[in-house]
Design an enzyme around this catalytic site. Structure first.
Site, PDB file in Angstrom:
ATOM      1  CE1 TYR A 107     -18.612  41.553 -13.847  1.00  0.00           C
ATOM      2  CE2 TYR A 107     -20.006  39.799 -14.979  1.00  0.00           C
ATOM      3  CZ  TYR A 107     -19.443  41.043 -14.866  1.00  0.00           C
ATOM      4  OH  TYR A 107     -19.533  41.833 -16.142  1.00  0.00           O
ATOM      5  CG  LEU A 166     -12.876  31.127 -11.994  1.00  0.00           C
ATOM      6  CD1 LEU A 166     -13.147  29.930 -12.521  1.00  0.00           C
ATOM      7  CD2 LEU A 166     -14.243  31.224 -10.534  1.00  0.00           C
TER       8      LEU A 166
END
Length: 245
Positions: free
Chosen positions: A194, A97
């Protein structure tokens, strides 16, 4: 080696889930087990670790985004074993992140590895799968969450039972292009790159399973997608409830 020797191969296996799968295959599989990794030094170090445990995996370099690397592996399998009995497509990447890499670049690189790389491995290796062979493609439960966050129009496309490989690749290209143009949210996509790539892995698995049934139904080859959930790996972090084992 002889074509009578069974062989199982795991991609991205120098650490994490792939490494744990190789360890268990070495213990339980009746045949040779090939550990593959993009980085030769890391792959060989993983093999040495398993050898210290009394196990005997073989090593072969494999970068799933390098077609030449995939084809070199194919040549090795043909020469040594006359084919392949078990293929585990585990190799994948995910940006953290806090990674400062631009979102559009993250999207392109993640899709190139997780979807296109897995697709290229399947394209080259599935013709080598022997009768009663097994293929497992690693997807992710995050793909379900991402699917729910996509627009109803995209959900309908992803849930189609007749979606083709060409259509799936087209959707992949659109997602990458939409991120480059900064319009992916407007076009109905989710921000979780993802998970978006893993939707495609699941759908690709369904498409290939259907093809295998049509073309090689008599060979009784089984192909599945697997979603292991949150596991303590370098990718998922130390707080996950599941061990790689």
């Amino acid at each position: 080696m002889s074509s009578n020797t069974r062989v199982a191969l795991v991609t991205g296996a120098n650490k994490g889930i792939g490494f744990a799968i190789v360890r268990d295959l070495c213990r339980q599989f009746s045949g040779d087990v090939v550990l593959t990794a993009r980085d030769v030094a890391r792959g060989q170090a993983a093999v040495k670790q398993l050898q210290a445990e009394g196990l005997s995996p073989r090593f072969h370099q494999l970068d799933i985004i390098d077609l030449q690397s995939i084809r070199a592996l194919c040549d090795f399998l043909r020469k040594e074993y006359g084919g392949l009995d078990v293929l585990v497509n585990n190799a994948a990447i995910a940006f953290q992140l806090e990674d400062p890499t631009l979102f559009r670049i993250q999207a392109e690189l993640t899709m190139k590895t997780n979807f296109l790389g897995t697709r290229d491995v399947c394209t080259e290796l599935l013709p080598l799968i022997k009768p009663q062979g097994r293929i497992v493609n690693f997807s992710s439960s995050m793909s379900v969450r991402v699917l729910h966050d996509c627009s109803p129009k995209l959900q309908q496309k992803f849930k189609s039972e007749t979606i083709t490989e060409q259509e799936l690749v087209g959707l992949m290209n659109k997602f990458v292009e939409d991120t480059k143009n900064g319009i992916h949210r407007r076009e109905g996509w989710c921000d979780l790159i993802y998970g978006v790539t893993k939707i495609r892995v699941t759908l690709l698995s369904k498409i290939y399973a259907r093809k295998l049934g049509e073309q090689r139904g008599g060979d009784k080859i089984l192909l599945n997608a697997c979603c292991p959930a949150w596991v303590r790996t370098g990718m998922a972090g130390p707080k996950a409830p599941k061990s790689p084992e």
